[in-house]
Design a protein around this motif. Sequence first.
Motif, PDB file in Angstrom:
ATOM      1  N   CYS A 252       4.561   7.799   3.070  1.00  0.00           N
ATOM      2  CA  CYS A 252       4.685   8.814   4.130  1.00  0.00           C
ATOM      3  C   CYS A 252       3.391   9.023   4.908  1.00  0.00           C
ATOM      4  O   CYS A 252       3.163  10.100   5.455  1.00  0.00           O
ATOM      5  CB  CYS A 252       5.153  10.149   3.549  1.00  0.00           C
ATOM      6  N   ARG A 253       2.531   8.020   4.966  1.00  0.00           N
ATOM      7  CA  ARG A 253       1.286   8.157   5.713  1.00  0.00           C
ATOM      8  C   ARG A 253       1.273   7.209   6.904  1.00  0.00           C
ATOM      9  O   ARG A 253       1.875   6.138   6.881  1.00  0.00           O
ATOM     10  CB  ARG A 253       0.067   7.849   4.840  1.00  0.00           C
ATOM     11  N   THR A 254       0.554   7.609   7.951  1.00  0.00           N
ATOM     12  CA  THR A 254       0.298   6.731   9.086  1.00  0.00           C
ATOM     13  C   THR A 254      -1.097   6.155   8.926  1.00  0.00           C
ATOM     14  O   THR A 254      -2.060   6.890   8.701  1.00  0.00           O
ATOM     15  CB  THR A 254       0.393   7.508  10.409  1.00  0.00           C
ATOM     16  N   PHE A 255      -1.213   4.840   9.028  1.00  0.00           N
ATOM     17  CA  PHE A 255      -2.495   4.179   8.813  1.00  0.00           C
ATOM     18  C   PHE A 255      -3.116   3.751  10.141  1.00  0.00           C
ATOM     19  O   PHE A 255      -2.424   3.427  11.109  1.00  0.00           O
ATOM     20  CB  PHE A 255      -2.322   2.941   7.923  1.00  0.00           C
ATOM     21  N   ASP A 256      -4.434   3.709  10.176  1.00  0.00           N
ATOM     22  CA  ASP A 256      -5.192   3.159  11.295  1.00  0.00           C
ATOM     23  C   ASP A 256      -5.451   1.695  10.977  1.00  0.00           C
ATOM     24  O   ASP A 256      -6.176   1.379  10.034  1.00  0.00           O
ATOM     25  CB  ASP A 256      -6.505   3.937  11.460  1.00  0.00           C
ATOM     26  N   MET A 257      -4.836   0.790  11.725  1.00  0.00           N
ATOM     27  CA  MET A 257      -4.951  -0.650  11.462  1.00  0.00           C
ATOM     28  C   MET A 257      -6.076  -1.252  12.311  1.00  0.00           C
ATOM     29  O   MET A 257      -6.091  -1.088  13.531  1.00  0.00           O
ATOM     30  CB  MET A 257      -3.634  -1.354  11.797  1.00  0.00           C
TER      31      MET A 257
ATOM     32  N   ILE B 123       0.837  -1.205   0.000  1.00  0.00           N
ATOM     33  CA  ILE B 123       0.000   0.000   0.000  1.00  0.00           C
ATOM     34  C   ILE B 123       0.871   1.254   0.000  1.00  0.00           C
ATOM     35  O   ILE B 123       0.573   2.244  -0.683  1.00  0.00           O
ATOM     36  CB  ILE B 123      -0.948  -0.023   1.225  1.00  0.00           C
ATOM     37  N   LYS B 124       1.996   1.216   0.712  1.00  0.00           N
ATOM     38  CA  LYS B 124       2.864   2.393   0.786  1.00  0.00           C
ATOM     39  C   LYS B 124       3.599   2.674  -0.526  1.00  0.00           C
ATOM     40  O   LYS B 124       4.169   3.748  -0.690  1.00  0.00           O
ATOM     41  CB  LYS B 124       3.864   2.227   1.937  1.00  0.00           C
ATOM     42  N   LEU B 125       3.569   1.721  -1.458  1.00  0.00           N
ATOM     43  CA  LEU B 125       4.112   2.015  -2.784  1.00  0.00           C
ATOM     44  C   LEU B 125       3.301   3.124  -3.447  1.00  0.00           C
ATOM     45  O   LEU B 125       3.815   3.905  -4.249  1.00  0.00           O
ATOM     46  CB  LEU B 125       4.074   0.772  -3.672  1.00  0.00           C
ATOM     47  N   PHE B 126       2.024   3.171  -3.110  1.00  0.00           N
ATOM     48  CA  PHE B 126       1.113   4.132  -3.731  1.00  0.00           C
ATOM     49  C   PHE B 126       0.762   5.295  -2.797  1.00  0.00           C
ATOM     50  O   PHE B 126       0.417   6.381  -3.264  1.00  0.00           O
ATOM     51  CB  PHE B 126      -0.176   3.418  -4.151  1.00  0.00           C
ATOM     52  N   VAL B 127       0.826   5.044  -1.503  1.00  0.00           N
ATOM     53  CA  VAL B 127       0.471   6.065  -0.513  1.00  0.00           C
ATOM     54  C   VAL B 127       1.633   6.194   0.473  1.00  0.00           C
ATOM     55  O   VAL B 127       1.569   5.706   1.602  1.00  0.00           O
ATOM     56  CB  VAL B 127      -0.832   5.694   0.233  1.00  0.00           C
TER      57      VAL B 127
ATOM     58  N   PRO C  13      26.353  -1.515 -14.378  1.00  0.00           N
ATOM     59  CA  PRO C  13      25.726  -1.574 -13.057  1.00  0.00           C
ATOM     60  C   PRO C  13      26.285  -2.756 -12.271  1.00  0.00           C
ATOM     61  O   PRO C  13      26.393  -3.863 -12.809  1.00  0.00           O
ATOM     62  CB  PRO C  13      24.238  -1.768 -13.384  1.00  0.00           C
ATOM     63  N   TYR C  14      26.644  -2.523 -11.012  1.00  0.00           N
ATOM     64  CA  TYR C  14      27.255  -3.620 -10.250  1.00  0.00           C
ATOM     65  C   TYR C  14      26.664  -3.824  -8.866  1.00  0.00           C
ATOM     66  O   TYR C  14      26.950  -4.828  -8.212  1.00  0.00           O
ATOM     67  CB  TYR C  14      28.773  -3.408 -10.144  1.00  0.00           C
ATOM     68  N   TYR C  15      25.866  -2.889  -8.358  1.00  0.00           N
ATOM     69  CA  TYR C  15      25.123  -3.171  -7.133  1.00  0.00           C
ATOM     70  C   TYR C  15      23.856  -2.335  -7.104  1.00  0.00           C
ATOM     71  O   TYR C  15      23.757  -1.296  -7.752  1.00  0.00           O
ATOM     72  CB  TYR C  15      25.975  -2.962  -5.878  1.00  0.00           C
ATOM     73  N   LEU C  16      22.854  -2.842  -6.369  1.00  0.00           N
ATOM     74  CA  LEU C  16      21.542  -2.208  -6.346  1.00  0.00           C
ATOM     75  C   LEU C  16      20.903  -2.428  -4.992  1.00  0.00           C
ATOM     76  O   LEU C  16      21.013  -3.512  -4.409  1.00  0.00           O
ATOM     77  CB  LEU C  16      20.668  -2.811  -7.451  1.00  0.00           C
ATOM     78  N   TYR C  17      20.255  -1.407  -4.498  1.00  0.00           N
ATOM     79  CA  TYR C  17      19.415  -1.584  -3.311  1.00  0.00           C
ATOM     80  C   TYR C  17      18.266  -0.604  -3.354  1.00  0.00           C
ATOM     81  O   TYR C  17      18.287   0.382  -4.083  1.00  0.00           O
ATOM     82  CB  TYR C  17      20.225  -1.445  -2.015  1.00  0.00           C
ATOM     83  N   ARG C  18      17.247  -0.904  -2.569  1.00  0.00           N
ATOM     84  CA  ARG C  18      16.044  -0.083  -2.539  1.00  0.00           C
ATOM     85  C   ARG C  18      15.730   0.305  -1.096  1.00  0.00           C
ATOM     86  O   ARG C  18      16.164  -0.349  -0.160  1.00  0.00           O
ATOM     87  CB  ARG C  18      14.879  -0.849  -3.169  1.00  0.00           C
ATOM     88  N   GLN C  19      14.977   1.378  -0.946  1.00  0.00           N
ATOM     89  CA  GLN C  19      14.601   1.875   0.375  1.00  0.00           C
ATOM     90  C   GLN C  19      13.109   2.166   0.396  1.00  0.00           C
ATOM     91  O   GLN C  19      12.466   2.271  -0.646  1.00  0.00           O
ATOM     92  CB  GLN C  19      15.383   3.163   0.684  1.00  0.00           C
ATOM     93  N   LYS C  20      12.575   2.315   1.592  1.00  0.00           N
ATOM     94  CA  LYS C  20      11.168   2.667   1.725  1.00  0.00           C
ATOM     95  C   LYS C  20      10.926   4.085   1.207  1.00  0.00           C
ATOM     96  O   LYS C  20      11.792   4.942   1.305  1.00  0.00           O
ATOM     97  CB  LYS C  20      10.735   2.581   3.193  1.00  0.00           C
ATOM     98  N   ASN C  21       9.726   4.289   0.707  1.00  0.00           N
ATOM     99  CA  ASN C  21       9.277   5.614   0.268  1.00  0.00           C
ATOM    100  C   ASN C  21      10.142   6.223  -0.832  1.00  0.00           C
ATOM    101  O   ASN C  21      10.314   7.442  -0.903  1.00  0.00           O
ATOM    102  CB  ASN C  21       9.206   6.590   1.459  1.00  0.00           C
ATOM    103  N   MET C  22      10.698   5.379  -1.694  1.00  0.00           N
ATOM    104  CA  MET C  22      11.433   5.903  -2.840  1.00  0.00           C
ATOM    105  C   MET C  22      10.441   6.369  -3.897  1.00  0.00           C
ATOM    106  O   MET C  22       9.393   5.745  -4.099  1.00  0.00           O
ATOM    107  CB  MET C  22      12.358   4.842  -3.435  1.00  0.00           C
TER     108      MET C  22
END
Length: 495
Positions: free
Chosen positions: A24-29, A18-22, A398-407
């Motif tokens: 930086c939000r805080t959700f009510d679970m 869900i955070k891929l699309f929304v 290209p020789y290395y790759l990483y990903r982070q939240k909220n990119m």
Amino acid sequence: MTIYFNGHDYKYELEAVIKLFVPCRTFDMRYNEPCAESEYIFTEKKMHGENAILTVDIRLLDESFIQSMTVMDQDNNCEMTFAVMLYNGLSKIFDCYPEWGVLTGIRPVALMERLRKEGKSDEEITKYLMEDCLVSQQKVDLGFSILKNQQEITANNHLNDYSLYIGIPFCPSRCSYCSFVSHSIETPKARKLIQPYVDLLVQEIEEASKSAKEMGLNLRTVYIGGGTPTAVSAEQLKQITDAVQKYFHPQEEYTIEAGRADSITRAKLEVIKNSGCTRISVNPQTFSDTVLQAIGRKHTAQDAIDCYKMACEMGFDNINMDFIAGLPSDTVESFSNTIDTAIALNPTNITIHTLSLKRSSTLYQEVRNKELRKHEITPAAQMVKYAQENLLKAGYQPYYLYRQKNMLDNLENVGYAKPGFYNAYNIYIMEEVHSILALGAGGVSKLVFPGGRIERSFNFKYPYEYIDRFDEVLQRKRDLIPLWKEGIRAEEDCL
């Protein structure tokens, strides 16, 4: 926004999708049926014999998406199906199709390597990533290229190898996108911490060398990062590099991040040159003065170019330059100019980061406070594509790759280099193929055991904690010795 998890507990993975699309939000679970909200995401698992009926109901931005599927009741199967259903619904509502699909982990190349080790062919891996995980062909091809190139480094890795990381958490000023544990030396309070910090860091360097020796470890690479290591004075930097030179002898590579142009001087580069360092970074992030001003940098693009040329004149022959796609006020045109300028300078390494909106950064708060709306097309994907195409044409791989939240656009960070100049430390730290001893505030040491098990040891996060509780820092380095020896014995007993 409220997210409902009814009849299952796949919270972590589904929230990540869900955070891929929304972002930086805080959700009510919640764990029941939807109430009276006008906007929500509802997920439900109901059993029907040995099968599970999965339902996703999305109500956002005056649009709705409902889908149900019946699958075998297996956790991995149910979780992945939920993720794909959410991706399909949210991509339709937001008109956004992240190219890494439902993959939310930071190390997609490691997943590809694991699948190979399980006996999967490259064709089977491609089919799984594209059909089951919804990854684009371009990202799959990028992953295979990186997997091939980094194996030139990892093929020579052995069980008792390790790398050393030394963190210097100070910067000339704080950039708007930054979330690192880094103190701006513009403030007198932070400046007062530098010398005590350096003095104690030298002691930790000595203690770490004793621990590594007793553990029987073999040093491959050293990496001094930050913050900005050159934010300290030339004399303080020499204190640190002298200690490294005295106690450690890397066999493969020694990197120091020279960093920002407003902290680099000839005197500091001379210290680095005399330290035995084999690779440095000069990190402009952009060659646009407008963008530099927008992110809070105190130097110009020409300053960065001048620092790079000075380093070349002084004999540095392995230099990395960092750039970020998606910075505030940057455009595809100005970013393209940045890449063209970088290629013309011809450093051995060029690293392309995608802007990540980190929780403690100024930019994160700005995005969080915006009203939820349809996906706003960012230029980041076009920037990353332009960089990749033109760097490949210029002979970089290209020789290395990483990903982070909220990119932005769920993209990635990729290191490119001329053949023969791949940065081994970046591969080792990202692929977790050998142990890392991390020194300084915020350092996280990792002991990697033969079976792939990893044990972590944390230094205190902030410089003042590191200084005030330094006895505990040293003790944690000593505690690594029995942890390693016991771990090795346990692994051997299982063989």
